[in-house]
Design a protein around this motif. Structure first.
Motif, mmCIF file in Angstrom:
data_model
loop_
_atom_site.group_PDB
_atom_site.id
_atom_site.type_symbol
_atom_site.label_atom_id
_atom_site.label_comp_id
_atom_site.label_asym_id
_atom_site.label_seq_id
_atom_site.Cartn_x
_atom_site.Cartn_y
_atom_site.Cartn_z
ATOM 1 N N UNK A 73 -13.147 -42.662 -16.497
ATOM 2 C CA UNK A 73 -12.841 -43.604 -17.563
ATOM 3 C C UNK A 73 -11.825 -43.033 -18.549
ATOM 4 N N UNK A 74 -11.732 -41.715 -18.598
ATOM 5 C CA UNK A 74 -10.772 -41.054 -19.488
ATOM 6 C C UNK A 74 -10.129 -39.915 -18.721
ATOM 7 N N UNK A 75 -8.834 -39.741 -18.946
ATOM 8 C CA UNK A 75 -8.139 -38.633 -18.291
ATOM 9 C C UNK A 75 -8.622 -37.303 -18.853
ATOM 10 N N UNK A 76 -8.691 -36.312 -18.001
ATOM 11 C CA UNK A 76 -8.986 -34.960 -18.464
ATOM 12 C C UNK A 76 -7.686 -34.246 -18.744
ATOM 13 N N UNK A 77 -7.492 -33.116 -18.119
ATOM 14 C CA UNK A 77 -6.215 -32.402 -18.223
ATOM 15 C C UNK A 77 -5.131 -33.231 -17.525
ATOM 16 N N UNK A 78 -3.988 -33.404 -18.186
ATOM 17 C CA UNK A 78 -2.900 -34.184 -17.600
ATOM 18 C C UNK A 78 -1.655 -33.361 -17.325
ATOM 19 N N UNK A 79 -1.665 -32.083 -17.701
ATOM 20 C CA UNK A 79 -0.545 -31.204 -17.381
ATOM 21 C C UNK A 79 -1.027 -29.763 -17.350
ATOM 22 N N UNK A 80 -0.280 -28.919 -16.654
ATOM 23 C CA UNK A 80 -0.676 -27.509 -16.559
ATOM 24 C C UNK A 80 -0.458 -26.781 -17.871
ATOM 25 N N UNK A 81 0.362 -27.343 -18.758
ATOM 26 C CA UNK A 81 0.649 -26.670 -20.024
ATOM 27 C C UNK A 81 -0.381 -26.957 -21.110
ATOM 28 N N UNK A 82 -1.155 -28.012 -20.959
ATOM 29 C CA UNK A 82 -2.098 -28.404 -22.008
ATOM 30 C C UNK A 82 -3.147 -27.327 -22.264
ATOM 31 N N UNK A 83 -3.514 -27.194 -23.545
ATOM 32 C CA UNK A 83 -4.690 -26.415 -23.924
ATOM 33 C C UNK A 83 -5.822 -27.410 -24.106
ATOM 34 N N UNK A 84 -6.928 -27.180 -23.409
ATOM 35 C CA UNK A 84 -8.067 -28.094 -23.481
ATOM 36 C C UNK A 84 -9.286 -27.357 -24.015
ATOM 37 N N UNK A 85 -10.187 -28.113 -24.625
ATOM 38 C CA UNK A 85 -11.377 -27.546 -25.253
ATOM 39 C C UNK A 85 -12.601 -28.373 -24.889
ATOM 40 N N UNK A 86 -13.689 -27.677 -24.564
ATOM 41 C CA UNK A 86 -14.983 -28.340 -24.420
ATOM 42 C C UNK A 86 -15.948 -27.703 -25.402
ATOM 43 N N UNK A 87 -16.501 -28.525 -26.296
ATOM 44 C CA UNK A 87 -17.496 -28.079 -27.269
ATOM 45 C C UNK A 87 -18.885 -28.445 -26.764
ATOM 46 N N UNK A 88 -19.705 -27.437 -26.511
ATOM 47 C CA UNK A 88 -21.025 -27.638 -25.927
ATOM 48 C C UNK A 88 -22.105 -27.449 -26.977
ATOM 49 N N UNK A 89 -22.857 -28.522 -27.256
ATOM 50 C CA UNK A 89 -23.970 -28.444 -28.197
ATOM 51 C C UNK A 89 -25.335 -28.435 -27.512
ATOM 52 N N UNK A 90 -25.403 -28.953 -26.325
ATOM 53 C CA UNK A 90 -26.675 -29.033 -25.610
ATOM 54 C C UNK A 90 -27.324 -30.392 -25.782
ATOM 55 N N UNK A 91 -27.891 -30.920 -24.701
ATOM 56 C CA UNK A 91 -28.499 -32.243 -24.708
ATOM 57 C C UNK A 91 -29.805 -32.217 -23.937
ATOM 58 N N UNK A 92 -30.737 -33.049 -24.348
ATOM 59 C CA UNK A 92 -32.014 -33.138 -23.654
ATOM 60 C C UNK A 92 -31.828 -33.538 -22.199
ATOM 61 N N UNK A 93 -30.934 -34.482 -21.935
ATOM 62 C CA UNK A 93 -30.800 -34.966 -20.561
ATOM 63 C C UNK A 93 -30.324 -33.873 -19.615
ATOM 64 N N UNK A 94 -29.596 -32.884 -20.129
ATOM 65 C CA UNK A 94 -29.210 -31.753 -19.285
ATOM 66 C C UNK A 94 -30.455 -30.972 -18.856
#
Length: 318
Positions: free
Chosen positions: A273-294
């Protein structure tokens, strides 16, 4: 009858691959409207804090919660699983090891979806209990050849690196400085309890992906505002949870330099539904807080494995 599974039971059954499949299923369900997750609630006393995460995966047949206490002497974790249709208790599972592997698995999943697939070098801040699962998972997710680890506890670092090298088959080596950890890395992980940023934003190189897994409270901040601003994509496990707890993001959110609508839930990337990384030059970030469903998704698979192996003790209640 319901089963009680001990830490030893979980260690015999749970694998990183199992956990990564589980957490990905939870995020996919959430994006498809097939899951319910309630942000963490805390009850605080002077010496003890109770934390509760609750949610449901009705498509997978479970509803439940993880409760844990934290004191100066340590943390104690339990996951309670109930049947989503009948409400019947299915299991109570000791969840220290489960939570460690689950937290790492989420970072591994994020790396799979957001990092460059040809990433070979990683830098990790932290050499504690949670960092073990983190290193195991990123090594499972990507063709890594070397993982540089930097920690303020230098006395434990060598043993950590040796142990993880043996477990993963990847060269896990000590880093001599924060700068060395960041420079030349295709993937970065922060798994600490730091209250101040761990590195200079200028050290980040094009194309790096960052998994920030430690700042799940207002008093914690592993990334500087400048580092977050360099990221073309800021992904989170859940927007409501991130807005409430992400210590790395809150300074920017409060100043209006980042808006909640700019945050992308990882499940949205997984379902396309949403693009992730779209180029090799991009800097991407994932912020992990933790979820019950995990936790619920991982616990459900551990329970199935325990039932198949005949492990656990019956709890005398329906």
């Amino acid at each position: 009858m319901a089963l009680f599974l001990s830490e030893d039971d979980v260690k015999k059954l749970l694998t990183v691959a199992m956990a990564m499949e589980a957490v990905e299923s939870a995020h996919r369900d959430l994006a498809l409207g097939l899951a319910l997750d309630t942000p963490r609630a805390r009850s605080r006393l002077p010496q003890t804090t109770l934390h509760i995460l609750q949610g449901a995966l009705p498509a997978q047949g479970v509803i439940g919660y993880k409760a844990y206490t934290s004191t100066r002497s340590g943390n104690r974790f339990l996951v309670h699983l109930f049947d989503a249709a009948s409400g019947r208790l299915r299991a109570v599972i000791e969840a220290d090891y489960l939570g460690m592997i689950r937290t790492g698995a989420v970072s591994g999943m994020a790396a799979k979806w957001l990092a460059r697939p040809d990433s070979t070098v990683a830098g990790v801040f932290g050499a504690g209990w949670q960092a073990e699962g983190h290193v195991q998972a990123i090594c499972a997710a990507l063709p890594l050849e070397r993982v540089k680890v930097f920690s303020r506890h230098a006395d434990k670092l060598q043993a950590f690196c040796q142990r993880l090298s043996e477990q993963t088959g990847v060269a896990v080596v000590p880093a001599v400085s924060a700068e060395e950890t960041v420079r030349g890395s295709d993937l970065l992980g922060t798994v600490t309890t730091a209250a101040q940023p761990l590195f200079d934003a200028e050290w980040l190189e094009e194309g790096v992906h960052i998994n920030a897994a430690g700042s799940n409270a207002l008093i914690r901040q592993e990334l500087s505002e400048a580092a977050v601003k360099r990221c073309a994509l800021v992904a989170v496990d859940s927007v409501p949870t991130a807005v409430a707890e992400a210590g790395d993001l809150l300074p920017l959110l409060e100043k209006g330099r980042l808006h909640p609508r700019q945050l992308v839930e990882l499940g949205e990337v997984i379902v396309g539904r949403h693009a992730g990384r779209t180029s090799v030059e991009q800097i991407t970030l994932f912020e992990s807080q933790g979820m019950a469903i995990q936790d619920l998704a991982v616990a459900l698979r551990v329970l199935a494995a325990a039932e198949a192996a005949g492990l656990g003790q019956e709890i005398p209640m329906q």
